[in-house]
Design a protein around this motif. Structure first.
Motif, PDB file in Angstrom:
ATOM      1  N   THR B 108       0.831  -1.208   0.000  1.00 44.22           N
ATOM      2  CA  THR B 108       0.000   0.000   0.000  1.00 44.22           C
ATOM      3  C   THR B 108       0.867   1.261   0.000  1.00 44.22           C
ATOM      4  N   LEU B 109       0.321   2.285  -0.615  1.00 40.66           N
ATOM      5  CA  LEU B 109       1.023   3.550  -0.836  1.00 40.66           C
ATOM      6  C   LEU B 109       0.031   4.668  -0.541  1.00 40.66           C
ATOM      7  N   ILE B 110       0.393   5.568   0.388  1.00 42.48           N
ATOM      8  CA  ILE B 110      -0.490   6.686   0.722  1.00 42.48           C
ATOM      9  C   ILE B 110       0.307   7.994   0.634  1.00 42.48           C
ATOM     10  N   THR B 111      -0.401   9.128   0.734  1.00 40.96           N
ATOM     11  CA  THR B 111       0.305  10.406   0.869  1.00 40.96           C
ATOM     12  C   THR B 111      -0.026  10.984   2.236  1.00 40.96           C
ATOM     13  N   LEU B 136      -1.181  -0.859  -4.312  1.00 38.54           N
ATOM     14  CA  LEU B 136      -2.479  -0.202  -4.127  1.00 38.54           C
ATOM     15  C   LEU B 136      -2.246   1.212  -3.606  1.00 38.54           C
ATOM     16  N   LEU B 137      -2.595   2.206  -4.431  1.00 40.82           N
ATOM     17  CA  LEU B 137      -2.528   3.615  -4.015  1.00 40.82           C
ATOM     18  C   LEU B 137      -3.819   3.933  -3.273  1.00 40.82           C
ATOM     19  N   VAL B 138      -3.698   4.401  -2.020  1.00 37.00           N
ATOM     20  CA  VAL B 138      -4.866   4.593  -1.156  1.00 37.00           C
ATOM     21  C   VAL B 138      -5.056   6.083  -0.875  1.00 37.00           C
ATOM     22  N   PHE B 139      -6.249   6.602  -1.205  1.00 37.41           N
ATOM     23  CA  PHE B 139      -6.571   8.017  -0.968  1.00 37.41           C
ATOM     24  C   PHE B 139      -7.780   8.127  -0.050  1.00 37.41           C
ATOM     25  N   GLY B 140      -7.754   9.120   0.833  1.00 38.43           N
ATOM     26  CA  GLY B 140      -8.873   9.346   1.741  1.00 38.43           C
ATOM     27  C   GLY B 140      -9.761  10.478   1.263  1.00 38.43           C
ATOM     28  N   THR B 141     -11.025  10.454   1.691  1.00 35.48           N
ATOM     29  CA  THR B 141     -11.949  11.566   1.462  1.00 35.48           C
ATOM     30  C   THR B 141     -12.096  12.311   2.792  1.00 35.48           C
ATOM     31  N   GLY B 165       2.083  27.363   1.664  1.00 38.18           N
ATOM     32  CA  GLY B 165       1.528  26.362   2.567  1.00 38.18           C
ATOM     33  C   GLY B 165       0.073  25.990   2.336  1.00 38.18           C
ATOM     34  N   PHE B 166      -0.561  26.470   1.267  1.00 42.03           N
ATOM     35  CA  PHE B 166      -1.955  26.084   0.995  1.00 42.03           C
ATOM     36  C   PHE B 166      -1.977  24.614   0.588  1.00 42.03           C
ATOM     37  N   ASN B 167      -2.774  23.809   1.267  1.00 44.21           N
ATOM     38  CA  ASN B 167      -2.703  22.358   1.106  1.00 44.21           C
ATOM     39  C   ASN B 167      -4.115  21.777   1.069  1.00 44.21           C
ATOM     40  N   HIS B 168      -4.943  22.286   0.161  1.00 43.93           N
ATOM     41  CA  HIS B 168      -6.350  21.892   0.146  1.00 43.93           C
ATOM     42  C   HIS B 168      -6.823  21.551  -1.254  1.00 43.93           C
ATOM     43  N   LEU B 169      -6.056  20.700  -1.922  1.00 44.81           N
ATOM     44  CA  LEU B 169      -6.474  20.218  -3.244  1.00 44.81           C
ATOM     45  C   LEU B 169      -7.690  19.320  -3.113  1.00 44.81           C
ATOM     46  N   PRO B 170      -8.611  19.361  -4.084  1.00 44.36           N
ATOM     47  CA  PRO B 170      -9.657  18.339  -4.108  1.00 44.36           C
ATOM     48  C   PRO B 170      -9.015  16.970  -4.365  1.00 44.36           C
ATOM     49  N   VAL B 171      -9.597  15.912  -3.802  1.00 45.33           N
ATOM     50  CA  VAL B 171      -8.984  14.575  -3.936  1.00 45.33           C
ATOM     51  C   VAL B 171      -8.905  14.169  -5.409  1.00 45.33           C
ATOM     52  N   ARG B 172      -9.886  14.592  -6.201  1.00 45.27           N
ATOM     53  CA  ARG B 172      -9.858  14.300  -7.643  1.00 45.27           C
ATOM     54  C   ARG B 172      -8.612  14.883  -8.292  1.00 45.27           C
ATOM     55  N   GLY B 173      -8.256  16.106  -7.894  1.00 45.39           N
ATOM     56  CA  GLY B 173      -7.073  16.753  -8.452  1.00 45.39           C
ATOM     57  C   GLY B 173      -5.793  16.117  -7.936  1.00 45.39           C
ATOM     58  N   ALA B 174      -5.756  15.798  -6.649  1.00 45.95           N
ATOM     59  CA  ALA B 174      -4.560  15.180  -6.060  1.00 45.95           C
ATOM     60  C   ALA B 174      -4.259  13.837  -6.722  1.00 45.95           C
ATOM     61  N   ILE B 175      -5.302  13.051  -6.978  1.00 45.38           N
ATOM     62  CA  ILE B 175      -5.101  11.753  -7.631  1.00 45.38           C
ATOM     63  C   ILE B 175      -4.539  11.958  -9.041  1.00 45.38           C
ATOM     64  N   ALA B 176      -5.098  12.922  -9.770  1.00 46.72           N
ATOM     65  CA  ALA B 176      -4.627  13.180 -11.140  1.00 46.72           C
ATOM     66  C   ALA B 176      -3.145  13.570 -11.132  1.00 46.72           C
ATOM     67  N   ILE B 177      -2.769  14.447 -10.211  1.00 46.80           N
ATOM     68  CA  ILE B 177      -1.388  14.930 -10.158  1.00 46.80           C
ATOM     69  C   ILE B 177      -0.435  13.802  -9.774  1.00 46.80           C
ATOM     70  N   ILE B 178      -0.828  13.005  -8.775  1.00 43.34           N
ATOM     71  CA  ILE B 178       0.075  11.952  -8.302  1.00 43.34           C
ATOM     72  C   ILE B 178       0.239  10.860  -9.357  1.00 43.34           C
ATOM     73  N   LEU B 179      -0.851  10.497 -10.055  1.00 42.92           N
ATOM     74  CA  LEU B 179      -0.703   9.509 -11.130  1.00 42.92           C
ATOM     75  C   LEU B 179       0.203  10.061 -12.231  1.00 42.92           C
ATOM     76  N   ASP B 180       0.068  11.357 -12.540  1.00 42.43           N
ATOM     77  CA  ASP B 180       0.929  11.939 -13.575  1.00 42.43           C
ATOM     78  C   ASP B 180       2.388  11.961 -13.134  1.00 42.43           C
ATOM     79  N   ARG B 181       2.626  12.278 -11.855  1.00 41.59           N
ATOM     80  CA  ARG B 181       4.017  12.286 -11.379  1.00 41.59           C
ATOM     81  C   ARG B 181       4.634  10.894 -11.447  1.00 41.59           C
ATOM     82  N   LEU B 182       3.814   9.863 -11.180  1.00 39.03           N
ATOM     83  CA  LEU B 182       4.347   8.502 -11.143  1.00 39.03           C
ATOM     84  C   LEU B 182       4.382   7.839 -12.521  1.00 39.03           C
ATOM     85  N   PHE B 183       3.416   8.194 -13.396  1.00 32.89           N
ATOM     86  CA  PHE B 183       3.295   7.441 -14.657  1.00 32.89           C
ATOM     87  C   PHE B 183       3.248   8.319 -15.914  1.00 32.89           C
TER      88      PHE B 183
END
Lengths: 191, 191
Positions: B108-111, B136-141, B165-183
């Motif tokens: 498992t892999l989380i942020t 398995l990449l695991v994201f929370g809501t 320090g603003f850290n309030h991305l929507p989870v949909r956006g965070a998933i898109a960014i992290i998948l792009d960074r990895l793949f």
């Protein structure tokens, strides 16, 4: 915080599934998602472009609720995200607004699957964005931006390429990825 | 296409604004957005995790409409995105399902904003994901994953860092960014 980067989400002129030029509907979730993403990467202003007065009123109600209404107290980070969200009647209207606010003409930047004389890679674009001047990243809804907007763009980035040619990201996701490619950084790069 | 990468969006156990452990509601737009993003990057399966039977039925209705119902003919690319979308009662349920389908235990892999012994940068994580085995990449809501899921994770990635320090991305956006960074890749890297 102030930056030279602006972003526009265009609801007219865009294509529908049948290739006709239409006004697409504003999605209120886009207002939230894209405002939060823009704030994350320090985008100076996020414009929703639609000529429809009723849709502009709807967006203003959403923004006002979170910026000056009850929402501002309930969730201050949402206020922080939405305070830079604006409306525009047309792309020209937005370019005029940026000129009025900054005294400079913004260069436009779009993504398109085709290659144009203005096509540029992400790494080179990052260098260009570091220069002085204003930049407007323009994204289309529906089935994409009307072709004249594409032809007139100062810069064209390659779209996000999927595995086996799948090329159907939601615009919210595409914006997040492109802002990260242009402005993101990895604090644990060497760990 | 088949890959060793899976993704889960967790609706329980997550925190609410007050720090209590709750079941968050499924957002139907997440089903579409995250399925399309997962398909773009070749993720093998996307699991929505909720113990609530009514919410599971809602998601199944959405997926069935686009995969076997009228939607499949209206928009075949949406079918292609949703055909790998699944439901799970719990994270353990999903891990069991992956083991049953692949014969392997998934890592498992989380942020998380904090740094842990398992913290790893994106570049090193890319190398790990290229090895054999299931991930398995695991994201929370809501306000984030319950802390035991975080502590038990095999790998922890840094979250997407915002300006000031603003850290309030929507989870949909965070998933898109992290998948792009990895793949993700840039086809015009040198142009």
């Amino acid at each position: 915080m102030s930056s030279n980067i602006h972003l526009a989400l265009v609801h007219f002129p865009v294509y529908n599934k049948g290739g006709e030029i239409v006004v697409s509907s504003v999605t209120t979730l886009d207002v939230h998602d894209i405002s939060r993403t823009c704030r994350t990467y320090g985008v100076e202003s996020f414009y929703l472009i639609t000529p429809l007065e009723t849709q502009q009123r709807l967006v203003r109600r959403v923004v006002d609720h979170w910026v000056t209404g009850h929402g501002a107290e309930y969730n201050p980070t949402r206020k922080e995200a939405l305070v830079r969200t604006r409306m525009g009647n047309s792309l020209q209207d937005v370019l005029d607004d940026i000129r009025e606010r900054t005294g400079q003409d913004a260069k436009t930047l779009i993504t398109d699957a085709k290659t144009f004389p203005q096509s540029i890679g992400y790494e080179r674009m990052k260098a260009v964005l570091g220069e002085s001047g204003q930049f407007l990243l323009v994204f289309g809804t529906g089935w994409g931006l009307e072709k004249r907007i594409v032809q007139d763009a100062d810069y064209v980035l390659a779209p996000i390429e999927g595995v086996n040619g799948f090329n159907h990201l939601p615009v919210r996701g595409a914006i997040a990825i492109i802002l990260d490619r242009l402005f993101g950084r990895d604090p644990l790069r060497n760990q």
